[in-house]
Design an enzyme around this catalytic site. Structure first.
Site, mmCIF file in Angstrom:
data_model
loop_
_atom_site.group_PDB
_atom_site.id
_atom_site.type_symbol
_atom_site.label_atom_id
_atom_site.label_comp_id
_atom_site.label_asym_id
_atom_site.label_seq_id
_atom_site.Cartn_x
_atom_site.Cartn_y
_atom_site.Cartn_z
ATOM 1 N N GLU A 267 0.927 -1.197 0.172
ATOM 2 C CA GLU A 267 0.084 0.002 -0.075
ATOM 3 C C GLU A 267 0.647 1.264 0.148
ATOM 4 O O GLU A 267 0.513 2.113 -0.762
ATOM 5 C CB GLU A 267 -0.949 -0.046 1.132
ATOM 6 C CG GLU A 267 -0.198 -0.135 2.510
ATOM 7 C CD GLU A 267 -1.065 0.137 3.772
ATOM 8 O OE1 GLU A 267 -2.082 1.101 3.728
ATOM 9 O OE2 GLU A 267 -0.978 -0.623 4.719
ATOM 10 N N GLU B 51 -1.238 -9.248 15.125
ATOM 11 C CA GLU B 51 -0.398 -8.269 15.938
ATOM 12 C C GLU B 51 -1.245 -6.782 15.848
ATOM 13 O O GLU B 51 -1.045 -5.957 16.892
ATOM 14 C CB GLU B 51 0.838 -7.696 15.131
ATOM 15 C CG GLU B 51 0.759 -7.092 13.657
ATOM 16 C CD GLU B 51 2.079 -6.945 13.006
ATOM 17 O OE1 GLU B 51 3.064 -6.970 13.601
ATOM 18 O OE2 GLU B 51 1.805 -6.687 12.001
ATOM 19 N N ILE C 202 2.507 -9.708 2.174
ATOM 20 C CA ILE C 202 2.145 -10.995 2.838
ATOM 21 C C ILE C 202 0.784 -10.775 3.665
ATOM 22 O O ILE C 202 0.090 -11.849 4.037
ATOM 23 C CB ILE C 202 3.053 -11.405 3.679
ATOM 24 C CG1 ILE C 202 3.220 -10.652 4.966
ATOM 25 C CG2 ILE C 202 4.604 -11.922 3.362
ATOM 26 C CD1 ILE C 202 4.075 -11.058 6.367
ATOM 27 N N ASP C 203 0.345 -9.384 3.732
ATOM 28 C CA ASP C 203 -0.963 -9.382 4.449
ATOM 29 C C ASP C 203 -1.943 -9.417 3.458
ATOM 30 O O ASP C 203 -3.243 -9.475 4.231
ATOM 31 C CB ASP C 203 -1.155 -7.866 5.103
ATOM 32 C CG ASP C 203 -0.056 -7.471 6.114
ATOM 33 O OD1 ASP C 203 0.493 -8.665 6.937
ATOM 34 O OD2 ASP C 203 0.416 -6.722 6.368
#
Length: 352
Positions: free
Chosen positions: A103, A221, A126-127
């Site tokens: 992003e 997290e 990876i998100d």
């Protein structure tokens, strides 16, 4: 054309596969020349580059990380940053840029395109939280790493009758936690998209122990308890205004141990999720995205990001892809709840 390539933001498996595909097709099919900019946007900002030819990308397909290096440099936070980038591109004879990132990196690419720079984007994170694409490369590898860790933790948790809290990455989106938790048979999954009640989680943990099994709690997290206080490693911001997360797993384990009287331990997977060799899925996806990205550049289709929609690789406007994060819809979370311990009976648990 002379084309610049850069990788920005957090590293992830599959970056080298994109670079390889871009260069191999760009040189062999179109006869273009390539230059690799080092360390994300710091490269074109400071003129840090290296040549990229077919010989330079041989053997890098299975390698994690990026041969170009990366950083979280934001040229819009640096005095005359945009002008410096334009000047350095002109000085090195670069006609276009392929920006590979998430992003923040693609947000910079979007703004530069609006200011006249020829840019094409490739989605990396990876998100899995970039809009306009079903999947980003790196996500599948991260999920498989987290799943394998959870598989291993089941046996040690049951041997010692402990609660194990597994903290995975996911600042605003809980895709890794959701997929890894489901695949690994976790009993509780906590996401940033839905605040949790620690007393309710403690109740699920106690119920799990009643059935002679040790609970696995997967927490992203960025997950937050009901009071809305995010647990932070510190209050420092990076150049894109993000705080450094970390600590929710340890905080939750301490809370669960105090409330249940059962020992609780924390495992923070951290950068392990981003390292190492990419899965077959990520290698193929990254390669397909790279091949389509060089096609877009060759055709002068600027301001686009290549994306995976269904099984097709398509082009979407960068502005559309970076407009808002793709978070886990609540209906996806509700869909998964039937597989979690607290909605199952003892027979379901024994069949896990």
């Amino acid at each position: 054309m002379r084309i610049g390539v850069l990788t920005g933001g957090g590293d992830c498996p599959g970056l080298n596969a994109v670079i390889r595909a871009v260069v191999r097709k760009g040189v062999a099919t179109y006869g273009h020349e390539f230059v690799g900019f080092r360390d994300g946007w710091k490269g074109p900002l400071e003129g840090l580059s290296r040549p990229l030819d077919i010989a330079d990308v041989r053997g890098i397909l299975p390698r994690g990380g990026t041969i170009l290096g990366s950083s979280r440099t934001n040229p819009f936070k640096i005095e005359n940053g945009v002008e410096r980038i334009k000047d350095n591109l002109a000085a090195q004879g670069v006609d276009a840029l392929i920006a590979i990132g998430g992003e923040d990196t693609l947000g910079v690419a979007t703004q530069l395109y609006e200011l006249g720079v020829h840019v094409v984007g490739v989605p990396k994170t990876i998100d899995n939280d970039l809009g306009a694409t079903d999947y980003t490369f790196g996500f599948d590898t991260a999920v498989n790493i987290a799943m394998e860790a959870i598989d291993r933790l089941h046996t040690t948790a049951e041997s010692h009758h402990r609660t194990l809290v597994v903290e995975v990455m996911g600042r605003h989106a809980g895709w890794i936690a959701l997929h890894a938790g489901l695949a690994g048979g976790a009993n509780v999954i906590l996401l940033p998209e839905r605040q949790f009640d620690v007393d309710q989680v403690a109740g699920y943990v106690e119920k799990r122990f009643q059935h002679q099994y040790a609970p696995i709690v997967v927490v992203a997290e960025g997950a937050q308890p009901l009071d809305g206080q995010m647990v932070l490693a510190n209050q420092e911001l990076d150049s894109f205004g993000h705080v450094r997360l970390g600590g929710i797993g340890q905080w939750l384990a301490e809370q669960l141990e105090a409330k249940t009287g059962k020992e609780a331990r924390t495992v923070v997977l951290g950068h392990i999720q981003r390292g190492g060799t990419p899965t077959a899925f990520d290698r193929v996806l990254a390669t397909r995205l790279g091949l389509q990205a060089i096609d877009a550049v060759h055709e002068g289709d600027w301001g686009k990001m290549v994306a995976m929609q269904s099984t097709d690789i398509v082009r979407v406007p960068l502005a559309e892809a970076t407009r808002e994060l793709k978070t886990v819809p609540l209906e996806r979370y509700a869909e998964a709840e039937v597989c979690l311990f607290y909605t199952s009976d003892a027979a379901d648990d024994k069949a896990r």
